[in-house]
Design a protein around this motif. Structure first.
Motif, PDB file in Angstrom:
ATOM      1  N   ALA A 181       1.635  -1.114   1.681  1.00  0.00           N
ATOM      2  CA  ALA A 181       2.065  -1.555   0.354  1.00  0.00           C
ATOM      3  C   ALA A 181       0.972  -1.230  -0.650  1.00  0.00           C
ATOM      4  CB  ALA A 181       2.367  -3.048   0.347  1.00  0.00           C
ATOM      5  N   SER A 182       1.384  -0.862  -1.848  1.00  0.00           N
ATOM      6  CA  SER A 182       0.455  -0.407  -2.883  1.00  0.00           C
ATOM      7  C   SER A 182      -0.161  -1.514  -3.726  1.00  0.00           C
ATOM      8  CB  SER A 182       1.170   0.569  -3.823  1.00  0.00           C
ATOM      9  OG  SER A 182       1.639   1.678  -3.105  1.00  0.00           O
ATOM     10  N   GLY A 226       6.908  -8.648  -2.627  1.00  0.00           N
ATOM     11  CA  GLY A 226       7.299  -7.594  -3.554  1.00  0.00           C
ATOM     12  C   GLY A 226       6.141  -6.666  -3.893  1.00  0.00           C
ATOM     13  N   GLN A 227       5.265  -6.400  -2.915  1.00  0.00           N
ATOM     14  CA  GLN A 227       4.038  -5.655  -3.167  1.00  0.00           C
ATOM     15  C   GLN A 227       4.182  -4.140  -3.048  1.00  0.00           C
ATOM     16  OE1 GLN A 227       1.124  -7.651  -0.687  1.00  0.00           O
ATOM     17  NE2 GLN A 227       0.930  -9.297  -2.172  1.00  0.00           N
ATOM     18  N   GLU A 228       5.419  -3.676  -2.859  1.00  0.00           N
ATOM     19  CA  GLU A 228       5.685  -2.230  -2.861  1.00  0.00           C
ATOM     20  C   GLU A 228       6.965  -1.981  -3.658  1.00  0.00           C
ATOM     21  OE1 GLU A 228       4.525   0.723  -3.083  1.00  0.00           O
ATOM     22  OE2 GLU A 228       3.701   0.763  -1.079  1.00  0.00           O
ATOM     23  N   PRO A 229       6.931  -2.270  -4.970  1.00  0.00           N
ATOM     24  CA  PRO A 229       8.153  -2.202  -5.774  1.00  0.00           C
ATOM     25  C   PRO A 229       8.544  -0.800  -6.232  1.00  0.00           C
ATOM     26  CG  PRO A 229       6.337  -2.900  -7.142  1.00  0.00           C
ATOM     27  CD  PRO A 229       5.808  -2.801  -5.726  1.00  0.00           C
ATOM     28  N   GLY A 230       7.653   0.160  -6.157  1.00  0.00           N
ATOM     29  CA  GLY A 230       7.899   1.480  -6.727  1.00  0.00           C
ATOM     30  C   GLY A 230       8.839   2.345  -5.914  1.00  0.00           C
ATOM     31  N   THR A 231       9.191   3.473  -6.497  1.00  0.00           N
ATOM     32  CA  THR A 231       9.987   4.484  -5.801  1.00  0.00           C
ATOM     33  C   THR A 231       9.077   5.257  -4.855  1.00  0.00           C
ATOM     34  OG1 THR A 231       9.505   6.194  -7.441  1.00  0.00           O
ATOM     35  CG2 THR A 231      11.443   4.776  -7.855  1.00  0.00           C
ATOM     36  N   GLN A 290       2.475   9.257  -5.420  1.00  0.00           N
ATOM     37  CA  GLN A 290       1.506   9.498  -6.493  1.00  0.00           C
ATOM     38  C   GLN A 290       0.347   8.512  -6.401  1.00  0.00           C
ATOM     39  OE1 GLN A 290       1.397  11.982  -8.719  1.00  0.00           O
ATOM     40  NE2 GLN A 290      -0.533  11.183  -9.498  1.00  0.00           N
ATOM     41  N   PHE A 291       0.653   7.239  -6.194  1.00  0.00           N
ATOM     42  CA  PHE A 291      -0.386   6.212  -6.075  1.00  0.00           C
ATOM     43  C   PHE A 291      -1.317   6.526  -4.905  1.00  0.00           C
ATOM     44  CE2 PHE A 291      -1.980   2.441  -3.956  1.00  0.00           C
ATOM     45  CZ  PHE A 291      -2.656   1.797  -4.983  1.00  0.00           C
ATOM     46  N   CYS A 292      -0.748   6.811  -3.747  1.00  0.00           N
ATOM     47  CA  CYS A 292      -1.562   7.063  -2.548  1.00  0.00           C
ATOM     48  C   CYS A 292      -2.438   8.298  -2.711  1.00  0.00           C
ATOM     49  CB  CYS A 292      -0.660   7.212  -1.329  1.00  0.00           C
ATOM     50  SG  CYS A 292       0.111   5.666  -0.833  1.00  0.00           S
TER      51      CYS A 292
END
Length: 169
Positions: free
Chosen positions: A33-34, A69-74, A80-82
């Protein structure tokens, strides 16, 4: 289903990934999770991949939004985050569930093969890790707070444990 090779997942880019392609290697499967306090573990996971990938280690990060809800993105946002924050080059799946009736079949299998504390099968938080040996069987389950470097002895044992050495990434 009885080994890791029996499963197929969808990558974060939408392609099917037959885990049979990992057969003969050692695989670390992690729910990631991001936006978690444990997110910095991405750096340690990437370090493991860069150090042991040529010896047969694969890492499969499985984004999951079931914990706070710690990985809400697409998937695109996650990739991109990683890439931007941790220079992640190991494989990431599409977002999936690790608990509940709609848990991904891979995660249902992992949980049942190596239950957690007191025999519980549910995943308790992000960054739970499963080490799968060259034979496709789960060797060990690691707690979310286990930092990647603490898994090195188990990874090295798993990499040394079989005659069928896989040396490609």
């Amino acid at each position: 289903m009885s080994t890791l090779s029996d499963f197929t997942v969808t990558t974060a880019t939408g392609e099917p990934l037959a885990l049979a392609s990992l057969a003969g290697g050692v695989t670390l499967v992690v729910n990631v999770a991001s936006q978690c306090g444990l997110t910095p573990q991405y750096a340690g996971l990437e370090s493991l991949w860069r150090t042991y990938g040529t010896q047969g280690l694969s890492i499969l990060g499985c984004p999951c939004n079931q914990f706070g809800g710690q990985e809400p993105g697409t998937e695109a946002t996650i990739l991109q985050f990683c890439s931007t924050h941790f220079d992640v080059t190991f494989s990431l799946t599409s977002k999936l569930n690790v608990n509940g009736d709609d848990a991904d079949p891979l995660w249902q299998w992992l949980r049942n093969e190596k239950p957690g504390l007191l025999g519980t099968t549910s995943i308790k938080w992000n960054f739970t890790k499963f080490l799968v040996g060259r034979d496709g069987q789960v060797i060990e389950r690691f707690d979310p707070t286990t930092v990647p470097s603490d898994m090195i002895p188990a990874i090295e044992r798993a990499l040394a444990a079989s005659a069928g050495v896989r040396t490609t990434r």
